[in-house]
Design a protein around this motif. Sequence first.
Motif, PDB file in Angstrom:
ATOM      1  N   VAL A 116       0.830  -1.197   0.000  1.00 40.05           N
ATOM      2  CA  VAL A 116       0.000   0.000   0.000  1.00 40.05           C
ATOM      3  C   VAL A 116       0.870   1.255   0.000  1.00 40.05           C
ATOM      4  N   PHE A 117       1.880   1.294   0.874  1.00 40.09           N
ATOM      5  CA  PHE A 117       2.687   2.509   0.951  1.00 40.09           C
ATOM      6  C   PHE A 117       3.471   2.758  -0.330  1.00 40.09           C
ATOM      7  N   ASP A 118       4.047   1.718  -0.911  1.00 43.27           N
ATOM      8  CA  ASP A 118       4.829   1.896  -2.131  1.00 43.27           C
ATOM      9  C   ASP A 118       3.968   2.347  -3.300  1.00 43.27           C
ATOM     10  N   MET A 119       2.703   1.967  -3.319  1.00 43.29           N
ATOM     11  CA  MET A 119       1.794   2.459  -4.343  1.00 43.29           C
ATOM     12  C   MET A 119       1.264   3.855  -4.007  1.00 43.29           C
ATOM     13  N   LEU A 120       1.300   4.205  -2.727  1.00 43.42           N
ATOM     14  CA  LEU A 120       0.786   5.504  -2.295  1.00 43.42           C
ATOM     15  C   LEU A 120       1.701   6.650  -2.706  1.00 43.42           C
ATOM     16  N   VAL A 121       3.000   6.476  -2.570  1.00 49.46           N
ATOM     17  CA  VAL A 121       3.923   7.588  -2.831  1.00 49.46           C
ATOM     18  C   VAL A 121       3.751   8.144  -4.242  1.00 49.46           C
ATOM     19  N   PRO A 122       3.850   7.329  -5.297  1.00 52.93           N
ATOM     20  CA  PRO A 122       3.668   7.911  -6.627  1.00 52.93           C
ATOM     21  C   PRO A 122       2.264   8.451  -6.867  1.00 52.93           C
ATOM     22  N   ALA A 123       1.260   7.858  -6.220  1.00 48.01           N
ATOM     23  CA  ALA A 123      -0.098   8.381  -6.361  1.00 48.01           C
ATOM     24  C   ALA A 123      -0.195   9.790  -5.789  1.00 48.01           C
ATOM     25  N   VAL A 124       0.435  10.035  -4.654  1.00 52.25           N
ATOM     26  CA  VAL A 124       0.431  11.388  -4.077  1.00 52.25           C
ATOM     27  C   VAL A 124       1.173  12.353  -4.999  1.00 52.25           C
ATOM     28  N   LEU A 125       2.291  11.923  -5.555  1.00 46.71           N
ATOM     29  CA  LEU A 125       3.032  12.783  -6.477  1.00 46.71           C
ATOM     30  C   LEU A 125       2.198  13.137  -7.704  1.00 46.71           C
ATOM     31  N   GLU A 126       1.229  12.283  -8.050  1.00 48.86           N
ATOM     32  CA  GLU A 126       0.380  12.531  -9.219  1.00 48.86           C
ATOM     33  C   GLU A 126      -0.852  13.376  -8.901  1.00 48.86           C
ATOM     34  N   GLN A 127      -1.021  13.782  -7.644  1.00 45.08           N
ATOM     35  CA  GLN A 127      -2.199  14.562  -7.281  1.00 45.08           C
ATOM     36  C   GLN A 127      -2.209  15.909  -7.992  1.00 45.08           C
ATOM     37  N   LYS A 128      -3.261  16.155  -8.761  1.00 41.43           N
ATOM     38  CA  LYS A 128      -3.558  17.463  -9.359  1.00 41.43           C
ATOM     39  C   LYS A 128      -2.436  18.001 -10.244  1.00 41.43           C
ATOM     40  N   VAL A 129      -1.646  17.114 -10.825  1.00 43.62           N
ATOM     41  CA  VAL A 129      -0.618  17.545 -11.775  1.00 43.62           C
ATOM     42  C   VAL A 129      -0.660  16.615 -12.976  1.00 43.62           C
ATOM     43  N   VAL A 130      -0.023  17.033 -14.065  1.00 39.34           N
ATOM     44  CA  VAL A 130       0.059  16.164 -15.235  1.00 39.34           C
ATOM     45  C   VAL A 130       1.062  15.054 -14.954  1.00 39.34           C
ATOM     46  N   GLY A 131       0.910  13.948 -15.678  1.00 41.89           N
ATOM     47  CA  GLY A 131       1.751  12.790 -15.428  1.00 41.89           C
ATOM     48  C   GLY A 131       3.229  13.075 -15.545  1.00 41.89           C
ATOM     49  N   ARG A 132       3.638  13.845 -16.559  1.00 41.36           N
ATOM     50  CA  ARG A 132       5.063  14.105 -16.768  1.00 41.36           C
ATOM     51  C   ARG A 132       5.702  14.807 -15.576  1.00 41.36           C
ATOM     52  N   GLU A 133       4.955  15.693 -14.957  1.00 43.98           N
ATOM     53  CA  GLU A 133       5.481  16.402 -13.787  1.00 43.98           C
ATOM     54  C   GLU A 133       5.666  15.441 -12.611  1.00 43.98           C
ATOM     55  N   ALA A 134       4.674  14.580 -12.382  1.00 41.17           N
ATOM     56  CA  ALA A 134       4.767  13.625 -11.281  1.00 41.17           C
ATOM     57  C   ALA A 134       5.861  12.599 -11.522  1.00 41.17           C
ATOM     58  N   TRP A 135       5.968  12.109 -12.757  1.00 42.36           N
ATOM     59  CA  TRP A 135       6.955  11.075 -13.070  1.00 42.36           C
ATOM     60  C   TRP A 135       8.387  11.622 -12.963  1.00 42.36           C
ATOM     61  N   ARG A 136       8.562  12.886 -13.296  1.00 40.57           N
ATOM     62  CA  ARG A 136       9.879  13.518 -13.139  1.00 40.57           C
ATOM     63  C   ARG A 136      10.285  13.525 -11.672  1.00 40.57           C
ATOM     64  N   ALA A 137       9.351  13.874 -10.792  1.00 43.61           N
ATOM     65  CA  ALA A 137       9.649  13.881  -9.360  1.00 43.61           C
ATOM     66  C   ALA A 137       9.943  12.474  -8.854  1.00 43.61           C
ATOM     67  N   TRP A 138       9.158  11.503  -9.293  1.00 42.06           N
ATOM     68  CA  TRP A 138       9.363  10.106  -8.889  1.00 42.06           C
ATOM     69  C   TRP A 138      10.755   9.625  -9.304  1.00 42.06           C
ATOM     70  N   ARG A 139      11.157   9.897 -10.544  1.00 42.82           N
ATOM     71  CA  ARG A 139      12.484   9.475 -11.017  1.00 42.82           C
ATOM     72  C   ARG A 139      13.583  10.075 -10.147  1.00 42.82           C
ATOM     73  N   TYR A 140      13.477  11.358  -9.888  1.00 45.23           N
ATOM     74  CA  TYR A 140      14.522  12.030  -9.121  1.00 45.23           C
ATOM     75  C   TYR A 140      14.620  11.465  -7.710  1.00 45.23           C
ATOM     76  N   LEU A 141      13.509  11.332  -7.021  1.00 43.63           N
ATOM     77  CA  LEU A 141      13.519  10.914  -5.623  1.00 43.63           C
ATOM     78  C   LEU A 141      13.945   9.458  -5.462  1.00 43.63           C
ATOM     79  N   VAL A 142      13.491   8.589  -6.371  1.00 46.48           N
ATOM     80  CA  VAL A 142      13.880   7.174  -6.269  1.00 46.48           C
ATOM     81  C   VAL A 142      15.370   7.012  -6.521  1.00 46.48           C
ATOM     82  N   ARG A 143      15.902   7.680  -7.526  1.00 48.07           N
ATOM     83  CA  ARG A 143      17.335   7.561  -7.809  1.00 48.07           C
ATOM     84  C   ARG A 143      18.181   8.196  -6.715  1.00 48.07           C
TER      85      ARG A 143
END
Length: 300
Positions: A116-143
């Motif tokens: 649940v938690f691992d699926m929650l983090v990217p879902a929160v990053l995707e709140q009210k933004v376009v996918g590209r913006e959320a995915w950019r943040a996800w890539r940076y934070l995971v790496r």
Amino acid sequence: MERVWDPQEEVDLGRTLGPARRGAGDPTFRVAADGAFWRGVRTPAGPGALRLAMGARTGGKVHARAYGPGGEWLLDAVPGMLGAHDDVASFVPAHPLIARAAMAVPGFRVGRLGSVFDMLVPAVLEQKVVGREAWRAWRYLVRRFGEVAPGPAPDGPLYVPPAPADWVRVPSWEWHRAGAEAVRARTIIGAARVAERLEGHDSAETDRRLRSLPGIGVWTSAEVRQRALGDADAVSVGDYHLPSIVGWSLTGEKTDDAGMLDLLRPYAGHRYRVTRLLELTGSRLPPRGPRMPVRDYRHI
């Protein structure tokens, strides 16, 4: 560690695992040149990497290979990940378009893709933004704060997402560099502090626990339960595009959340499945008007 699993029914690995992938550059997900799917996953037993392959050469069986401390846990999770629990037989597509969509992607299953938690983090990053913006943040934070997954992943390192304690320690300036503003950062940090309490419950209880946390509402809870629990009924109310897709597909007109739920009422138990089938088969309105902009907080 290896396992061969016979699903007995057709399973499309790409479409079933697809919701676990956050953009083409997701550092935790990779499709190799040989068609195998790789995932970096943080399990209760520790970090692990999973390779899944299926096709004519495997006789329709899933060949799974896992690495690292979480390897055994991952092999045990393969059937659930690929929808062994998914009650497709009870799905009756009454609308002709939905029936055609189901026939077009017969191997799609709603799988239990992670915690649940691992699926929650990217879902929160995707709140009210376009996918590209959320995915950019996800890539940076995971790496930046995750770790390289064990095993010989192809085409460069595969990553495992940070543990909850690591998310809590992400400094404010790193959230800023990732392009995630303070509201989403606080939501993730708050959830990370109670991550253990979110695991091991049915969908209704998980929904209650998620929505009791600041910053998590109906949409985020549904996005998490679809992926983490394989809930085929968890429809994403509050989505920017989804009501229009459903309305246009089933009536030829746009609608709102209330209208979408009304149209999906005959598919109780499978409402997420219906919306996913429409997305997979490209059912959408003709593009009109300006798109949502990709914001960039990193330079503010």
